[in-house]
Write an enzyme that holds these catalytic residues in place. Structure first.
Site, PDB file in Angstrom:
ATOM      1  N   LYS A  39      -4.574  24.924  58.312  1.00  0.00           N
ATOM      2  CA  LYS A  39      -3.894  25.830  59.251  1.00  0.00           C
ATOM      3  C   LYS A  39      -3.433  25.117  60.508  1.00  0.00           C
ATOM      4  O   LYS A  39      -2.331  25.365  61.007  1.00  0.00           O
ATOM      5  CB  LYS A  39      -4.816  26.996  59.628  1.00  0.00           C
ATOM      6  CG  LYS A  39      -5.006  27.962  58.508  1.00  0.00           C
ATOM      7  CD  LYS A  39      -5.646  29.241  58.942  1.00  0.00           C
ATOM      8  CE  LYS A  39      -5.446  30.268  57.867  1.00  0.00           C
ATOM      9  NZ  LYS A  39      -4.032  30.658  57.737  1.00  0.00           N
ATOM     10  N   GLY A  40      -4.275  24.220  61.036  1.00  0.00           N
ATOM     11  CA  GLY A  40      -3.885  23.510  62.256  1.00  0.00           C
ATOM     12  C   GLY A  40      -2.641  22.684  62.021  1.00  0.00           C
ATOM     13  O   GLY A  40      -1.661  22.752  62.792  1.00  0.00           O
ATOM     14  N   GLY A 212       6.262  43.482  59.116  1.00  0.00           N
ATOM     15  CA  GLY A 212       6.495  42.910  60.440  1.00  0.00           C
ATOM     16  C   GLY A 212       5.221  42.699  61.230  1.00  0.00           C
ATOM     17  O   GLY A 212       4.241  42.193  60.696  1.00  0.00           O
ATOM     18  N   ASP A 234       7.382  33.021  47.963  1.00  0.00           N
ATOM     19  CA  ASP A 234       6.057  32.420  48.149  1.00  0.00           C
ATOM     20  C   ASP A 234       5.644  32.640  49.609  1.00  0.00           C
ATOM     21  O   ASP A 234       6.245  32.076  50.512  1.00  0.00           O
ATOM     22  CB  ASP A 234       6.133  30.911  47.834  1.00  0.00           C
ATOM     23  CG  ASP A 234       4.797  30.202  48.011  1.00  0.00           C
ATOM     24  OD1 ASP A 234       3.794  30.874  48.345  1.00  0.00           O
ATOM     25  OD2 ASP A 234       4.763  28.976  47.809  1.00  0.00           O
ATOM     26  N   ASP A 240       0.960  30.969  59.187  1.00  0.00           N
ATOM     27  CA  ASP A 240       0.953  29.733  60.001  1.00  0.00           C
ATOM     28  C   ASP A 240       2.323  29.485  60.630  1.00  0.00           C
ATOM     29  O   ASP A 240       2.423  29.062  61.780  1.00  0.00           O
ATOM     30  CB  ASP A 240       0.557  28.523  59.145  1.00  0.00           C
ATOM     31  CG  ASP A 240      -0.906  28.579  58.725  1.00  0.00           C
ATOM     32  OD1 ASP A 240      -1.686  29.280  59.389  1.00  0.00           O
ATOM     33  OD2 ASP A 240      -1.246  27.921  57.723  1.00  0.00           O
ATOM     34  N   ARG A 279      11.030  30.294  50.571  1.00  0.00           N
ATOM     35  CA  ARG A 279      10.934  28.952  49.975  1.00  0.00           C
ATOM     36  C   ARG A 279       9.504  28.703  49.515  1.00  0.00           C
ATOM     37  O   ARG A 279       8.562  29.275  50.065  1.00  0.00           O
ATOM     38  CB  ARG A 279      11.284  27.887  51.023  1.00  0.00           C
ATOM     39  CG  ARG A 279      12.609  28.092  51.688  1.00  0.00           C
ATOM     40  CD  ARG A 279      12.692  27.129  52.846  1.00  0.00           C
ATOM     41  NE  ARG A 279      13.885  27.335  53.635  1.00  0.00           N
ATOM     42  CZ  ARG A 279      14.065  26.828  54.837  1.00  0.00           C
ATOM     43  NH1 ARG A 279      13.121  26.087  55.401  1.00  0.00           N
ATOM     44  NH2 ARG A 279      15.174  27.051  55.502  1.00  0.00           N
ATOM     45  N   SER A 285       8.266  24.769  53.535  1.00  0.00           N
ATOM     46  CA  SER A 285       9.002  26.029  53.746  1.00  0.00           C
ATOM     47  C   SER A 285       9.248  26.337  55.223  1.00  0.00           C
ATOM     48  O   SER A 285       9.986  27.265  55.544  1.00  0.00           O
ATOM     49  CB  SER A 285       8.234  27.197  53.115  1.00  0.00           C
ATOM     50  OG  SER A 285       7.115  27.544  53.910  1.00  0.00           O
TER      51      SER A 285
END
Ligand code: ADP
Length: 297
Positions: A39-40, A212, A234, A240, A279, A285
């Site tokens: 995640k970072g 949203g 995807d 993230d 993407r 992506s």
């Protein structure tokens, strides 16, 4: 905004399989690929691609995977403040079957050794406009980074993911909490999570997938920011992308965590995430600033 992300970096090992192996079973993979993840790392790439000068504090192993992640982060334009520690670089073994279902094993590896902030890391936190944190690194380090930011006047964005299991006290010095619906419920219990969380004094953004996001600040009615209607192929890394783009888009002036500024940054983040879900993959992506601008025009 100058952004400093402190968090996890992993090498994602993705195996395409006909079916996910049962206990005791061996299956052959139909295809294999490895990608930078964590995640970072993903959020740092998202902030950098969104045009913010971005630094990334992380722990990597002194191994080939660490070298690869460091090289890819630098190629993405990130100013990397990596520690090389005595543990393997974090990995995620991801099995994806023909229906797109997955099973994942994560080894935190080096990420678990991101403890005791160094003087240089504290200085970097103080020099940034905004600090971005998640919960894939040790919580005491996250808490120390929040305290260092608070002392220096750096704004704090906490993405309480992948799990909302975090001490609520930590929120006292957080400016903006970003969570998905699942994490919001974990943190706040059932009911109106935005109301419960803003009562702690921080602004809250609850991302709602294709619906949203909800933006709440203490004492004001929450505002719903709609997502863009797109064909999602995807959604890996959507959250993230949202967090990194959001941090990069925050307004630099002191009113930057007011409702209007947060709604504006959320609009930008929603557009970046809408591009990302069209993407495949996480890092590949994540869109650039030009792509987001073009998409919004
Ligand atoms: P997470 O991936 O962390 O679970 P969400 O699913 O809430 O988070 O997605 C984060 C953001 O990505 C959403 O607020 C939205 O802006 C965008 N997003 C996610 N799924 C879609 C979708 N199917 N279509 C358009 N935007 C999406």
């Amino acid at each position: 905004m100058t952004v400093l992300v402190l968090g996890s970096a992993n090498l994602d090992l993705v195996y395409e399989v006909d079916r996910i192996p049962a206990p005791g079973e061996t299956v052959l993979s139909r295809g294999f690929a490895s990608f930078a993840g964590g995640k970072g790392n993903n959020q740092a790439v998202a902030a950098a691609r969104a045009g913010a000068p971005t630094r990334f504090v992380c722990a990597l192993g002194a191994d080939a995977s660490g070298d690869r992640l460091a090289a890819e982060a630098r190629d993405a334009g990130i100013d990397l403040l990596d520690r090389r520690v005595d543990a393997p670089t974090g990995t995620a073994a991801i099995f994806v079957d023909r229906r797109g279902e997955n099973s994942i094993v994560v080894d935190s590896g080096a990420n678990a050794l991101l403890t005791d902030l160094t003087a240089a890391e504290r200085e970097a936190i103080g020099a940034a406009d905004v600090l971005v944190l998640q919960l894939e690194t040790p919580v005491p380090t996250v808490a120390a980074a929040v305290a260092a930011a608070k002392a220096a006047g750096t704004r704090v964005v906490l993405n309480a993911a992948p799990s909302g299991a975090v001490p609520l006290d930590l929120l006292d010095d957080v400016d903006v909490l970003v969570v998905n619906e699942h994490e919001a419920a974990e943190l706040a219990g059932p009911g109106d999570a935005a109301a419960v969380l803003t009562a702690r004094g921080c602004a809250v953004i609850v991302t709602l997938g294709a619906e949203g996001a909800l933006v709440g600040v203490p004492g004001e009615e929450p505002v719903r920011v709609p997502s863009y209607t797109v064909d999602a192929v995807d959604t890996t890394g959507a959250g993230d992308t949202f967090v990194g783009a959001f941090a990069a888009a925050l307004d630099g002036d002191p009113s930057g965590t007011g409702l209007e500024a947060l709604v504006a940054a959320t609009g930008f983040a929603t557009a970046a995430a809408a591009l990302a879900v069209q993407r495949k993959g996480a890092v590949p992506s994540i869109p650039t600033l030009e792509e987001v601008r073009e998409f919004r025009d």
